[in-house]
Design an enzyme around this catalytic site. Structure first.
Site, PDB file in Angstrom:
ATOM      1  N   LYS A   1      41.171  29.243  25.961  1.00  0.00           N
ATOM      2  CA  LYS A   1      40.905  28.636  27.273  1.00  0.00           C
ATOM      3  C   LYS A   1      40.365  29.712  28.217  1.00  0.00           C
ATOM      4  CE  LYS A   1      42.781  25.011  30.053  1.00  0.00           C
ATOM      5  NZ  LYS A   1      43.714  23.900  30.015  1.00  0.00           N
TER       6      LYS A   1
ATOM      7  N   LYS B   1      44.847  30.550  23.390  1.00  0.00           N
ATOM      8  CA  LYS B   1      44.613  29.095  23.491  1.00  0.00           C
ATOM      9  C   LYS B   1      43.119  28.769  23.435  1.00  0.00           C
ATOM     10  CE  LYS B   1      46.911  27.076  27.028  1.00  0.00           C
ATOM     11  NZ  LYS B   1      47.656  27.029  28.331  1.00  0.00           N
TER      12      LYS B   1
HETATM   13  N1  C2G Z   1      47.178  17.737  34.248  1.00  0.00           N
HETATM   14  C1  C2G Z   1      47.263  16.455  34.771  1.00  0.00           C
HETATM   15  N2  C2G Z   1      46.153  15.859  35.245  1.00  0.00           N
HETATM   16  C2  C2G Z   1      44.959  16.508  35.236  1.00  0.00           C
HETATM   17  C3  C2G Z   1      44.868  17.814  34.715  1.00  0.00           C
HETATM   18  C4  C2G Z   1      46.007  18.421  34.224  1.00  0.00           C
HETATM   19  O1  C2G Z   1      48.354  15.849  34.785  1.00  0.00           O
HETATM   20  N3  C2G Z   1      43.850  15.876  35.734  1.00  0.00           N
HETATM   21  C5  C2G Z   1      48.408  18.341  33.719  1.00  0.00           C
HETATM   22  C6  C2G Z   1      48.299  18.695  32.236  1.00  0.00           C
HETATM   23  O2  C2G Z   1      48.580  17.540  31.438  1.00  0.00           O
HETATM   24  C7  C2G Z   1      49.375  19.765  32.097  1.00  0.00           C
HETATM   25  C8  C2G Z   1      49.331  20.474  33.472  1.00  0.00           C
HETATM   26  O3  C2G Z   1      48.650  19.576  34.375  1.00  0.00           O
HETATM   27  O4  C2G Z   1      50.653  19.162  31.929  1.00  0.00           O
HETATM   28  C9  C2G Z   1      48.590  21.785  33.426  1.00  0.00           C
HETATM   29  O5  C2G Z   1      47.320  21.530  32.859  1.00  0.00           O
HETATM   30  P1  C2G Z   1      46.527  22.779  32.235  1.00  0.00           P
HETATM   31  O6  C2G Z   1      46.491  23.868  33.225  1.00  0.00           O
HETATM   32  O7  C2G Z   1      45.262  22.270  31.642  1.00  0.00           O
HETATM   33  O8  C2G Z   1      47.541  23.238  31.102  1.00  0.00           O
HETATM   34  P2  C2G Z   1      47.280  23.311  29.529  1.00  0.00           P
HETATM   35  O9  C2G Z   1      46.110  24.165  29.259  1.00  0.00           O
HETATM   36  O10 C2G Z   1      47.308  21.923  29.054  1.00  0.00           O
HETATM   37  O11 C2G Z   1      48.558  24.157  29.058  1.00  0.00           O
HETATM   38  O12 C2G Z   1      52.074  25.182  26.077  1.00  0.00           O
HETATM   39  C10 C2G Z   1      51.433  24.166  26.799  1.00  0.00           C
HETATM   40  C11 C2G Z   1      50.142  24.634  27.412  1.00  0.00           C
HETATM   41  O13 C2G Z   1      50.286  25.891  28.027  1.00  0.00           O
HETATM   42  C12 C2G Z   1      49.633  23.601  28.414  1.00  0.00           C
END
Ligand code: C2G
Length: 154
Positions: free
Chosen positions: A48, A46
């Protein structure tokens, strides 16, 4: 009451209120919440960078009272088979992914929930970096002052 299974995916690095608010709302969409936590290897794919290793991120998410089950997220492709395998009724994720997973509408309901504003793992990491830079500058300044004092007394 019949089981209504909700499935989501995420990295959940440096667990914060945005993650908690999301998981709370996800549980409100059904009776069982499954969270697929991105593995360290998948986060590489990703692009990340995470601070907390997968095992710890998974344990933290598993400990959240809204979460019923944690599975690993190893790749982009597993969602279709996961929905099948776990009898998922609702796929839901934050709206930063709006529209990205509509292909799952063939199998289940797809919901994008508003992200919690003002907090993100990226912001937290940047704040930590700033703090460590300030400390380093302070240490350098103190060292220069001590050097100056030393030469004044020599
Ligand atoms: N999230 C949120 N509010 C934030 C930060 C994150 O609602 N301030 C939500 C994101 O939208 C996501 C979840 O928390 O639904 C997890 O966020 P991340 O850990 O950043 O996940 P991400 O990297 O977006 O991974 O296949 C899909 C991916 O693996 C999603």
């Amino acid at each position: 009451m019949p089981t209504k299974t909700v499935l989501t995916y995420g990295t959940f690095d440096m667990f914060h209120i945005g993650h908690l608010e999301l998981l709370k709302r996800l549980k409100g969409l059904g009776t069982k919440l499954i969270v697929a936590v991105s593995t360290d290897e998948f986060n590489e794919i990703k692009g990340k960078k995470t601070i907390i290793p997968y095992a710890q991120r998974a344990s933290i998410v598993e400990a959240i009272k809204y979460v019923d089950m944690v599975i690993p997220e190893n790749n982009w492709e597993q969602k279709v088979s996961d929905v099948e395998k776990y009898g998922v009724d609702v796929f839901a994720i934050g709206d930063d992914w709006e529209g990205k997973f509509d292909f799952l509408k063939e199998q289940c309901e797809v919901v994008y929930l508003t992200r919690t504003s003002g907090i993100s793992s990226t912001d937290l990491k940047e704040q930590l970096e700033k703090i460590s830079k300030i400390n380093l500058n302070d240490i350098n300044t103190a060292f220069e002052i001590l050097q100056q004092l030393k030469s004044d007394f020599e």
